[in-house]
Design an enzyme around this catalytic site. Sequence first.
Site, mmCIF file in Angstrom:
data_model
loop_
_atom_site.group_PDB
_atom_site.id
_atom_site.type_symbol
_atom_site.label_atom_id
_atom_site.label_comp_id
_atom_site.label_asym_id
_atom_site.label_seq_id
_atom_site.Cartn_x
_atom_site.Cartn_y
_atom_site.Cartn_z
ATOM 1 N N ARG A 231 1.162 -4.366 4.542
ATOM 2 C CA ARG A 231 0.610 -4.583 5.879
ATOM 3 C C ARG A 231 -0.715 -5.330 5.751
ATOM 4 O O ARG A 231 -1.440 -5.163 4.773
ATOM 5 C CB ARG A 231 0.334 -3.260 6.596
ATOM 6 C CG ARG A 231 1.550 -2.603 7.205
ATOM 7 C CD ARG A 231 2.099 -3.406 8.398
ATOM 8 N NE ARG A 231 3.254 -2.774 8.977
ATOM 9 C CZ ARG A 231 4.525 -3.074 8.691
ATOM 10 N NH1 ARG A 231 4.804 -4.037 7.832
ATOM 11 N NH2 ARG A 231 5.516 -2.440 9.285
ATOM 12 N N HIS A 279 4.967 -12.951 8.173
ATOM 13 C CA HIS A 279 5.563 -11.602 8.284
ATOM 14 C C HIS A 279 7.102 -11.705 8.366
ATOM 15 O O HIS A 279 7.718 -11.239 9.334
ATOM 16 C CB HIS A 279 5.010 -10.840 9.498
ATOM 17 C CG HIS A 279 5.227 -9.352 9.384
ATOM 18 N ND1 HIS A 279 4.348 -8.422 9.868
ATOM 19 C CD2 HIS A 279 6.258 -8.622 8.846
ATOM 20 C CE1 HIS A 279 4.810 -7.195 9.645
ATOM 21 N NE2 HIS A 279 5.970 -7.293 9.018
HETATM 22 P P1 NDP Z 1 8.142 4.211 1.327
HETATM 23 O O1 NDP Z 1 7.600 5.263 2.235
HETATM 24 O O2 NDP Z 1 9.503 4.394 0.756
HETATM 25 O O3 NDP Z 1 7.141 4.016 0.100
HETATM 26 C C1 NDP Z 1 5.761 4.012 0.246
HETATM 27 C C2 NDP Z 1 5.136 4.092 -1.129
HETATM 28 O O4 NDP Z 1 3.714 4.020 -0.992
HETATM 29 C C3 NDP Z 1 5.450 5.435 -1.825
HETATM 30 O O5 NDP Z 1 5.655 5.224 -3.200
HETATM 31 C C4 NDP Z 1 4.164 6.225 -1.612
HETATM 32 O O6 NDP Z 1 3.914 7.207 -2.600
HETATM 33 C C5 NDP Z 1 3.132 5.111 -1.696
HETATM 34 N N1 NDP Z 1 1.875 5.511 -1.082
HETATM 35 C C6 NDP Z 1 1.640 5.869 0.207
HETATM 36 N N2 NDP Z 1 0.344 6.208 0.368
HETATM 37 C C7 NDP Z 1 -0.228 6.086 -0.838
HETATM 38 C C8 NDP Z 1 -1.539 6.324 -1.314
HETATM 39 N N3 NDP Z 1 -2.522 6.774 -0.525
HETATM 40 N N4 NDP Z 1 -1.785 6.103 -2.629
HETATM 41 C C9 NDP Z 1 -0.799 5.675 -3.463
HETATM 42 N N5 NDP Z 1 0.471 5.426 -3.056
HETATM 43 C C10 NDP Z 1 0.743 5.630 -1.765
HETATM 44 O O7 NDP Z 1 8.044 2.850 2.119
HETATM 45 P P2 NDP Z 1 8.907 1.519 1.917
HETATM 46 O O8 NDP Z 1 8.963 1.200 0.476
HETATM 47 O O9 NDP Z 1 10.181 1.640 2.656
HETATM 48 O O10 NDP Z 1 7.997 0.458 2.707
HETATM 49 C C11 NDP Z 1 6.665 0.225 2.301
HETATM 50 C C12 NDP Z 1 5.942 -0.605 3.342
HETATM 51 O O11 NDP Z 1 6.422 -1.945 3.317
HETATM 52 C C13 NDP Z 1 6.143 -0.186 4.796
HETATM 53 O O12 NDP Z 1 5.335 0.923 5.123
HETATM 54 C C14 NDP Z 1 5.750 -1.434 5.537
HETATM 55 O O13 NDP Z 1 4.378 -1.405 5.858
HETATM 56 C C15 NDP Z 1 6.036 -2.552 4.543
HETATM 57 N N6 NDP Z 1 7.122 -3.424 5.005
HETATM 58 C C16 NDP Z 1 6.840 -4.752 5.209
HETATM 59 C C17 NDP Z 1 7.826 -5.613 5.622
HETATM 60 C C18 NDP Z 1 7.576 -7.068 5.776
HETATM 61 O O14 NDP Z 1 8.456 -7.785 6.282
HETATM 62 N N7 NDP Z 1 6.433 -7.584 5.355
HETATM 63 C C19 NDP Z 1 9.200 -5.130 5.863
HETATM 64 C C20 NDP Z 1 9.378 -3.732 5.612
HETATM 65 C C21 NDP Z 1 8.371 -2.914 5.202
HETATM 66 P P3 NDP Z 1 4.934 8.429 -2.828
HETATM 67 O O15 NDP Z 1 6.163 7.818 -3.486
HETATM 68 O O16 NDP Z 1 4.208 9.324 -3.732
HETATM 69 O O17 NDP Z 1 5.230 9.006 -1.484
HETATM 70 C C1 OXD Z 2 8.931 -3.337 8.733
HETATM 71 C C2 OXD Z 2 8.520 -4.737 8.914
HETATM 72 O O1 OXD Z 2 8.072 -2.481 8.575
HETATM 73 O O2 OXD Z 2 9.388 -5.592 9.235
HETATM 74 O O3 OXD Z 2 10.146 -3.069 8.738
HETATM 75 O O4 OXD Z 2 7.354 -5.067 8.729
#
Ligand code: NDP
Ligand code: OXD
Length: 316
Positions: A231, A279
Amino acid sequence: MTANAILVSSGNWPPEPWAEAARAVDPKRPVFVWPDVPDPAAIGYVMAWRPAPESLIGLPNLKLILSLGAGVEGIVLRDDLPDVPVVRIVSDDLTARMTEWVVLQVLLHHRQQLAYGRQQRDHEWRELRQPAASDVRVGIMGMGVLGQAAARVLGGLGFRIAGWSRTPKDLPDIDCHAGDEALDAFLSQTDILVCLLPLTHATRGILSMALFEKLARNGPLGGPVVINAGRGGLQVEADIVTAIERGVIAGASLDVFESEPLDPASPLWRLDDVVITPHVAAFSDPAELVGQILDQIAAYEAGRPLRNLVNRAAGY
Ligand code: NDP
Ligand code: OXD
C-alpha cells in the site's frame, strides 16, 4: 423480514460489474448499489472496497462485510466500523497476477532492463555485468498469501529468499524472520526488498529513509532496490526520492502511492530508476471473485465457519 440484501459500496471501483455478477449468481437476492439504499433495514451484507464512510453506518441488520480486495485498510482502519465480521479476498487468480508483477519487477532490476532501455534509446551496444540470481538476496516483507507465492517463484528462479512477518514461520528454503526485533537483521541481508505488507497502524510509513539505510550495501546490484505493491501508506515518498538521489537505494518499483492517482507533479515520475505502475499489480475480477463472496454469505447463513476472516485487532 430477513435482512438478506447485499449493498455494493466500492469506492473508486465501478460497482455495476460487482452488482451484476452477484445478481447473475444469486438472482433471488436483492443487490443495491450505494448510495441507492431504499430500505437500510433490508441490508445484511456489504460488498466493500474503500467504502464511502457513510455507507457502513445506519444499517441496523448488517451481519457481514465482504472486502472486494485482499487489502482491508479501507474498511478496518475506521473508528466507526460496525461490530460485524469482515472477510477478505484470497484467490488463486489475484495471487497469480501479483506474483507476475513482483517477478517482473525483480527481474527488471536484476537484469538491468532500465539501463538497457536507456542504452537502446541512445543506440548504444554495451554489455553490463550480470550477477547470477543465486548471488542476489531478495527479502520479502509480508509473508502472507501474496508474499509466500512470490517467494516460491523467485526461489525457483534461483534467488536467495528471506521473509519477514509479524509471527514466526518455518518455510522450506526461506530464511524466515519475525517481529520488530528481527527487522534489522533481515534488512542487512537484503539486496532487493519486496514489500507485500498490509497497511495497519503498525506498518504505516515503514518504508522510510531509516529503513533504506539498513539495507545491504555489499550486494552485486550496485545498491539496494525497493519494490512496493503493498500500500502507498507504507512508504514515505519524499524519502524514496531522496534515497534515490543520494544513492541510498539504486532503484525502485512502486505500484501503490500515498495518494492515488499519483500527482502528475510528483518528483517520482522523473526518476530514471523508478518504475511506476498505477495500482495494477493485481486485480479483483468480479466474474472470478463473486462466487467466493456469495459462498461466504451462504456459509454465514448456514452457520458454517467463514474463510479469510480479518483479524480486526491486528488490522489485516
Ligand atoms: P496476508 O494477510 O496474507 O499477509 C500479510 C503479511 O504481512 C503476513 O505475513 C503478516 O504477518 C505480515 N504483517 C502484517 N503486519 C505486520 C507487521 N506489523 N510486521 C511484520 N509483518 C507483518 O495478506 P496478503 O498477502 O493477501 O496481501 C498483502 C497486502 O497486499 C494486502 O494487505 C494489500 O494491501 C496488498 N495488495 C495489493 C494489491 C495491488 O494490486 N497492489 C493487490 C492485492 C493486495 P503474519 O504472517 O505473521 O500474520
Ligand atoms: C487489493 C488491491 O487489496 O487490489 O486487493 O489492492
